[in-house]
Write a protein that holds these residues in place. Structure first.
Motif, short mmCIF file in Angstrom:
data_model
loop_
_atom_site.label_atom_id
_atom_site.label_comp_id
_atom_site.label_asym_id
_atom_site.label_seq_id
_atom_site.Cartn_x
_atom_site.Cartn_y
_atom_site.Cartn_z
N CYS A 23 -8.28 -0.61 1.92
CA CYS A 23 -7.11 -1.07 2.66
C CYS A 23 -7.22 -0.63 4.12
O CYS A 23 -7.55 0.51 4.42
CB CYS A 23 -5.83 -0.50 2.03
SG CYS A 23 -4.34 -0.95 2.94
N CYS A 35 -4.63 -0.91 6.33
CA CYS A 35 -3.30 -0.82 6.93
C CYS A 35 -3.22 0.41 7.85
O CYS A 35 -4.06 1.30 7.79
CB CYS A 35 -2.22 -0.76 5.84
SG CYS A 35 -2.00 0.87 5.11
N CYS A 67 -3.19 3.82 6.04
CA CYS A 67 -4.50 4.27 5.55
C CYS A 67 -5.37 4.73 6.71
O CYS A 67 -6.04 5.76 6.62
CB CYS A 67 -5.19 3.15 4.78
SG CYS A 67 -4.52 2.90 3.12
N CYS A 75 0.86 -1.18 0.00
CA CYS A 75 0.00 0.00 0.00
C CYS A 75 0.90 1.23 0.00
O CYS A 75 1.83 1.32 0.81
CB CYS A 75 -0.90 0.00 1.23
SG CYS A 75 -1.82 1.54 1.42
N ASN A 111 0.45 3.99 1.08
CA ASN A 111 0.36 4.81 2.30
C ASN A 111 1.20 4.24 3.43
O ASN A 111 1.08 4.67 4.58
CB ASN A 111 -1.11 4.93 2.73
CG ASN A 111 -1.92 5.69 1.71
OD1 ASN A 111 -1.40 6.61 1.07
ND2 ASN A 111 -3.17 5.31 1.52
#
Ligand SMILES: [Zn+2]
Length: 542
Positions: A170, A172, A175, A132, A134
């Motif tokens: 997402c 994570c 995020c 990801c 981010n």
């Protein structure tokens, strides 16, 4: 990019070579021969090619100190390909898959990984993992690896792949921190709308930030992101990218698909193309499209004054293009080059502006991708009706609508701020307006009721109705079709009272005796003057 150095549109014929090679393939590029590579390319004579720096398996196709090279790659495939191409006068765009990382990196850096709602890492269908942007992967892997490529290889452009996959939900830590609220698990969650807006802004920022980074190292290198600002996202291209492109699904009607996407891009300032492909079924098959099919798809691009991009596959062992594929590409390119001068300095024009409403997508959409059914149906109806059409976002209307004769709004319940006013002014100046579906409302409280001459009075009870070209318009029905059928139209109609509009056709509710009064569905406001193809209602009212 330095101004005046965008070579993309001048690279009229381009080839892309797919070679997503998993780690268990032991023989990768052992038979590669740069001279033979150049010789085979010359058969097709592309101006530029797209060649792998990092595949969608996550492996680099060059020796890397930042990422992970394919475990069985024993040569600098990217470097040798660049040298061969440049000797042959062919530019090379480096393919870089954004989000997939291979097992060694995923295992060493679990903090890079996208996470599902249960917190588990997200895997690809194969051995790779999904990262990801981010997470620290951007600063620690993506940007350093791009720097490595840009400083060590004389690439002419970067082609980023994976943008659609970046639209997953997402969970994570990056995020969650960046969004600042509970991540929604789907479109029924109260944070969904806010999340979709945040996600698209964040991904656009990623494109701009990354393009800026690339240009800070190599201002001459062009940056493109596969599917960025495509119709499915109903969004404008973010600053920094140098070209727009999309590898259109091979198994679809690629002539129509090419037209449909280029209709939205061709009138913008950025060079753009749609990548067609040599194979019939999907990217991993070795079949050939007939050359007539490729020429038809290329003709669609040429009609929009756009350059061409043809996707091909490389076998892992030699990494050399198939001679027959190059002959096929060469024949199709020859067809296109004979028409290149017609479009080189030309600008595409169209009669109709179809509206892809960004506001409608953000307020009603149930996925980060737009439901394109109505837009595609309207585009098909326009094409089949013999009209030329461009696709504009609602955001584009105020500035660009005056170039068109009529505007067609397929299923746009909402429009962005100022769009209703722009349409009202356009109609006042003599422009035509066709609304298919609900009467659009502006997010600024404006509406097109006054322009259409109707007052909305709720929705019909049924979720379908029948329409038929009435006797009074029978003269517009084609001679070759003896029957004017009642056409079933799915969807919930709006009820409306006429306030100045003329009824051309009433709908009949399912189960009603034919000819009864029913909810009104199809309007032309008085200023609309373009002729209506009588076969259009069934196609338009999707
Ligand atoms: Zn994330």
């Amino acid at each position: 990019m330095e101004s005046g150095t965008n070579w993309y549109k001048d690279a009229f014929c381009k080839l892309h070579f797919d070679m997503h090679t998993p780690s268990h393939i032991a023989d990768i590029a052992s038979g590669f021969d740069p001279d033979e590579f150049a010789r085979r390319l010359r058969i097709a004579s592309p101006d530029a090619i797209c060649f792998f720096a990092k595949s969608a398996r996550g492996w680099a196709h060059y020796p890397t100190r930042i990422g992970a090279a394919h475990p069985h790659l024993k040569r600098d495939l990217l470097g040798e390909a660049i040298e061969a191409c440049h000797k042959a006068g062919i530019k090379l765009i480096a393919y870089y898959c954004i989000e997939v990382i291979p097992p060694p990196i995923a295992e060493a850096h679990p903090e890079y990984l996208a996470r599902g709602a249960n917190g588990e890492p997200v895997k690809t269908g194969g051995e790779g993992f999904i990262s990801c942007v981010n997470t620290p992967v951007q600063e620690e892997l993506i940007l350093p690896q791009l720097k490595e490529i840009l400083e060590n290889y004389d690439v002419d452009g970067i082609f980023f792949d994976g943008f659609p996959a970046m639209h997953r939900i997402c969970f994570c830590e990056g995020c969650r921190r960046s969004f600042g609220k509970e991540i929604p698990n789907g479109p029924d969650h109260p944070n969904w709308r806010e999340y979709v807006v945040w996600q698209r802004n964040r991904l656009n920022e990623w494109c701009s930030e990354t393009a800026r980074f690339i240009h800070s190292i190599r201002p001459d290198v062009l940056v493109g992101v596969n599917w960025l600002a495509a119709n499915r996202y109903a969004d404008v291209p973010p600053p920094g990218v140098d070209y727009l492109t999309a590898d259109y699904p091979v198994s679809d009607n690629c002539s129509l698909g090419t037209s449909y996407q280029l209709a939205a891009w061709c009138w913008r300032d950025l060079p753009c193309d749609v990548m067609n492909a040599r194979m019939l079924g999907w990217w991993s098959d070795w079949t050939f499209r007939p050359s007539a099919a490729l020429k038809t798809e290329f003709a669609a691009s040429i009609a929009y004054c756009c350059p061409l991009f043809l996707g091909d596959l490389l076998p892992p062992d030699t990494s050399l293009p198939d001679v027959h594929a190059m002959e096929l590409a060469g024949e199709a390119f020859k067809f296109a080059r004979a028409r290149e001068d017609l479009v080189r300095e030309a600008a595409p024009i169209a009669d109709l502006a179809l509206v892809n409403s960004s506001a409608d997508h953000l307020l009603r959409g149930r996925s980060p991708s737009r439901d394109e059914t109505a837009l595609r149906g309207a585009f098909l109806a326009a094409v089949e009706g013999g009209y030329t059409a461009h696709i504009l976002l609602d955001i584009d209307l105020a500035e660009n609508l005056s170039r068109y004769k009529a505007v067609l709004m397929p299923e746009a319940a909402y429009l962005c701020e100022g769009a209703c006013r722009a349409i009202r002014e356009f109609v006042a100046e003599g422009g035509g307006l066709i609304v298919c579906g609900p009467v659009p409302k502006g997010v600024d409280g404006d509406s097109l009721e006054d322009v259409l001459g109707v007052r909305v009075e709720g929705e019909a009870e049924d979720d379908c109705a029948f329409l038929r070209v009435p006797d009074g318009l029978a003269h517009m029905w084609p001679d070759w079709e003896p029957v004017r059928p009642w056409v079933l139209v799915l969807g919930r109609f709006q009820k409306a009272r006429l306030e100045g509009a003329e009824e051309l056709m009433g709908s009949v509710a399912a189960g009603s005796p034919v000819g009864s009064e029913a909810a009104l569905a199809w309007y032309l406001s008085p200023p609309a003057t373009i002729p209506i193809n009588t076969s259009a209602p069934s196609s338009l009212a999707l």
